[in-house]
Enzyme design. Structure first.
Site, mmCIF file in Angstrom:
data_model
loop_
_atom_site.group_PDB
_atom_site.id
_atom_site.type_symbol
_atom_site.label_atom_id
_atom_site.label_comp_id
_atom_site.label_asym_id
_atom_site.label_seq_id
_atom_site.Cartn_x
_atom_site.Cartn_y
_atom_site.Cartn_z
ATOM 1 N N CYS A 337 0.829 -1.200 0.000
ATOM 2 C CA CYS A 337 0.000 0.000 0.000
ATOM 3 C C CYS A 337 0.873 1.263 0.000
ATOM 4 C CB CYS A 337 -0.986 -0.036 1.165
ATOM 5 S SG CYS A 337 -2.405 1.061 0.926
ATOM 6 N N HIS A 434 -3.576 -5.450 0.907
ATOM 7 C CA HIS A 434 -3.493 -5.840 2.312
ATOM 8 C C HIS A 434 -3.912 -7.298 2.440
ATOM 9 C CE1 HIS A 434 -2.710 -1.848 3.840
ATOM 10 N NE2 HIS A 434 -3.724 -1.363 3.151
#
Length: 489
Positions: A337, A434
C-alpha cells in the site's frame, strides 16, 4: 433458547486494557453456547481497517470479532471509523464511506456528533433485530470528563441501549484500585447503574493473592468482580491499538530469518504481518534504526495513512537511503500500500489530500508513479500471485492510483481481469493488497531464498478459529459466566 434481554458492553478504565480481545472471547463463548452474537463498536479510532464484501471500510477489530462469531463483517458493526492522518486531523468514515477530513477540535467539540449518534443507533438497531446478543465495545476510558458531553461510544451508548456493562481494568499497569474506583465514581448516577461487573485483566502470578483485592474493589464500588483474567502468551489474537506495537520485537536476532518492518509514524494495518510472525524460522521486528535494518534479511515497507509525511521522515532519519542501499546489495524489499507508493519514482498530490507538497520523489526501486486523488478505493480482491496458479485473497484501501511503465511487470493477476502491483524481480515487489501475506503461496515464495519447502500454519483461517476457541476456554476458566448470563437475562 431464550434470548438474552440486555446487550453486553465491554468498557475500560483506559486504552489498551484488553477490551477488544475480551469482546472477541465473549463473542466466541456466546456462539459456542448456542446464541447468535454480533460485535458492535459505535466509534473506532484506528489505522487498522478492513473492507466488507460490498466495499465498505470498518475497524479491523470488529472484523476479527465477526470472525469469532463466524459472521461476514458489515459496516453496521462499526458505523463510525476515525483514521488519524496527523496529530490534529482525522479522516471520518461513516457507514463504510469517507465523510471527509475533520480537525480533532471540530470533531470532538461535537459539531456533527448529534447526526453521528443517530447513525450509530440506526446501525445498532439493525443488528439487534437480527442477532442476540449484541457484544458492544467501548473506547479508551469511560471517565474522560472533557469529552463526555459529545460521547457516542461509551456510557452514552450504554445508557441508550440499557447494556449490561462490564468495566475492564489492566492490573499490569498498576494503580488498579484507583483506576476502577475513580472511573466508576466519575460517572453520573444513571451511568453508574449500567456498570454490572468488573474484570481485572492481564494478571501475572498467583491469582489467589488477589482474593483480598477483589473484596476491596467490591466494597469500594458495590460492583461484583466477575473475574481476574491472567495475561497469556499461548493465544494469538489480532490487537487493535498501535500501542500494542510496543510489545513487539524491535531488533534482529541470530539463527532466524530477520524481517524488518519499517516503523512509520502513521503505520496502518500492521495486522498484515501477523501471519508471517507465526513462522517458526522468522523473527519479525519493527524498526526505523538503520543499524537494525542492515541486519535484516528482508525489509518490508508497510502501509501508511500519511505516505508523503512518512516518506519525508524516512529521508530525514536516513532510513530511505539505507533501504535503497540494501536493495542494491541484494536484500529482498517488499512494499504494501503506502510502502508500495514509496518504492516508486514519484508520488504526486495535486489536490493536496495529504500534504502541501504537490510532488515528492520516491525511492526509485520500482518503475511506477503514484498520484493521490480524492477517491478512495476499498475493495476485496481475488488474484493469482506472480506466476502461481493458486487463488489468493486480499483487500485494497488506498487514496492513490499507481501507473506502471509500459514494460513493467505486474505482480498479481486479478480474477476479474487486469493486473495489480509491480514486480521488479524475485526480490523486489510492491502491491496495494493488504492481507497478501496471509496467503501460503506468497509466504513460501517470500521465504524461498532462505528456507526450502512448505511453511507452517498453511490454513491461516483455521489457525485463527482455533485461537478464538482457546480464548473462549481461557475466559470460561477465569470469568464467572453464570453471573454474567444472569446479568444479561
Amino acid at each position: 433458547m431464550q434470548a438474552l434481554k440486555h446487550p453486553l458492553m465491554i468498557v475500560g478504565t483506559g486504552s489498551d486494557v484488553g477490551k477488544s480481545v475480551l469482546a472477541t472471547g465473549f463473542c466466541r463463548i456466546f456462539l459456542q453456547d448456542g446464541y447468535r452474537p454480533v460485535p458492535f463498536k459505535a466509534q473506532n479510532m484506528s489505522l487498522n481497517s478492513y473492507v466488507t464484501a460490498d466495499g465498505g471500510e470498518m475497524g479491523r477489530a470488529q472484523a476479527v470479532q465477526a470472525e469469532a462469531c463466524r459472521l461476514e463483517c458489515h459496516t453496521d458493526m462499526n458505523p463510525v471509523l476515525l483514521k488519524p492522518g496527523s496529530d490534529k486531523q482525522s479522516q471520518v468514515i461513516v457507514n463504510g464511506k469517507v465523510l471527509g477530513n475533520y480537525s480533532a477540535g471540530s470533531y470532538f467539540r461535537g459539531e456533527i456528533k448529534g447526526w453521528l449518534f443517530e447513525e450509530v443507533m440506526k446501525a445498532f438497531k439493525r443488528l439487534q433485530s437480527q442477532y442476540n446478543p449484541v457484544v458492544i465495545e467501548g473506547a479508551g476510558s469511560i471517565a474522560e470528563l472533557n469529552l463526555k458531553n459529545n460521547d457516542i461510544v461509551n456510557m452514552r451508548m450504554a445508557t441508550a441501549v440499557n447494556a449490561a456493562t462490564i468495566l475492564v481494568a489492566d492490573i499490569e499497569r498498576g494503580g488498579v484500585f484507583a483506576s476502577v474506583y475513580g472511573s466508576i465514581k466519575l460517572l453520573s448516577p444513571e451511568e453508574r447503574k449500567c456498570i454490572k461487573g468488573i474484570i481485572i485483566n492481564k494478571f501475572r502470578g498467583d491469582i489467589s493473592l488477589f482474593d483480598e483485592g477483589k473484596k476491596i474493589i467490591e466494597e469500594l464500588t458495590g460492583v461484583p468482580v466477575l473475574g481476574v483474567v491472567p495475561a497469556f502468551r499461548h493465544i494469538r489474537i489480532e490487537e487493535e491499538d498501535s500501542v500494542s506495537l510496543a510489545r513487539k520485537a524491535f531488533a534482529a536476532v541470530e539463527d532466524k530469518i530477520n524481517v524488518a518492518v519499517i516503523l512509520l509514524r502513521r503505520l496502518s494495518n500492521f495486522t498484515d504481518f501477523n501471519r508471517l510472525e507465526q513462522e517458526e524460522k522468522v523473527n519479525l521486528f519493527y524498526t526505523n534504526n538503520v543499524e537494525e535494518i542492515r541486519k535484516a534479511d528482508l525489509i518490508i515497507l508497510p502501509g501508511s495513512k500519511s505516505t508523503i509525511a512518512d516518506l519525508n521522515e524516512l529521508r530525514s532519519n536516513g532510513v530511505a537511503d539505507e533501504i535503497v542501499r540494501q536493495a542494491r546489495e541484494g536484500k529482498s524489499i517488499v512494499g504494501i500500500c503506502g510502502g508500495y507508493q514509496m518504492m516508486g519514482r514519484t508520488i504526486r498530490d495535486p489536490h493536496h489530500i495529504e500534504s502541501a507538497l504537490e510532488q515528492l520523489p520516491g525511492l526509485n526501486l520500482l518503475p511506477v508513479e503514484t498520484t493521490i486523488g480524492p477517491e478512495k478505493a476499498t475493495v476485496r480482491t481475488v488474484f493469482k500471485f506472480k506466476y502461481f496458479d493458486e487463488l489468493c485473497h486480499g483487500y485494497e484501501i488506498h487514496m492513490g492510483r499507481t501507473r506502471l511503465d509500459d514494460d513493467a511487470q505486474p505482480l498479481n493477476r486479478l480474477e476479474k481481469g487486469g493486473a495489480e502491483g509491480c514486480c521488479l524481480n524475485q526480490r523486489i515487489w510492491g502491491t496495494y493488497m493488504h492481507g497478501i501475506l496471509d496467503n501460503p503461496v506468497v509466504i513460501e515464495d517470500l521465504l524461498s531464498p532462505f528456507v526450502a519447502g512448505k511453511t507452517a500454519a498453511q490454513n491461516y483461517d483455521a489457525f485463527k478459529q482455533q485461537q478464538y476457541d482457546l480464548l473462549a476456554d481461557h475466559l470460561r476458566k477465569y470469568v464467572d459466566m453464570d453471573t454474567l448470563y444472569k446479568i444479561m437475562e
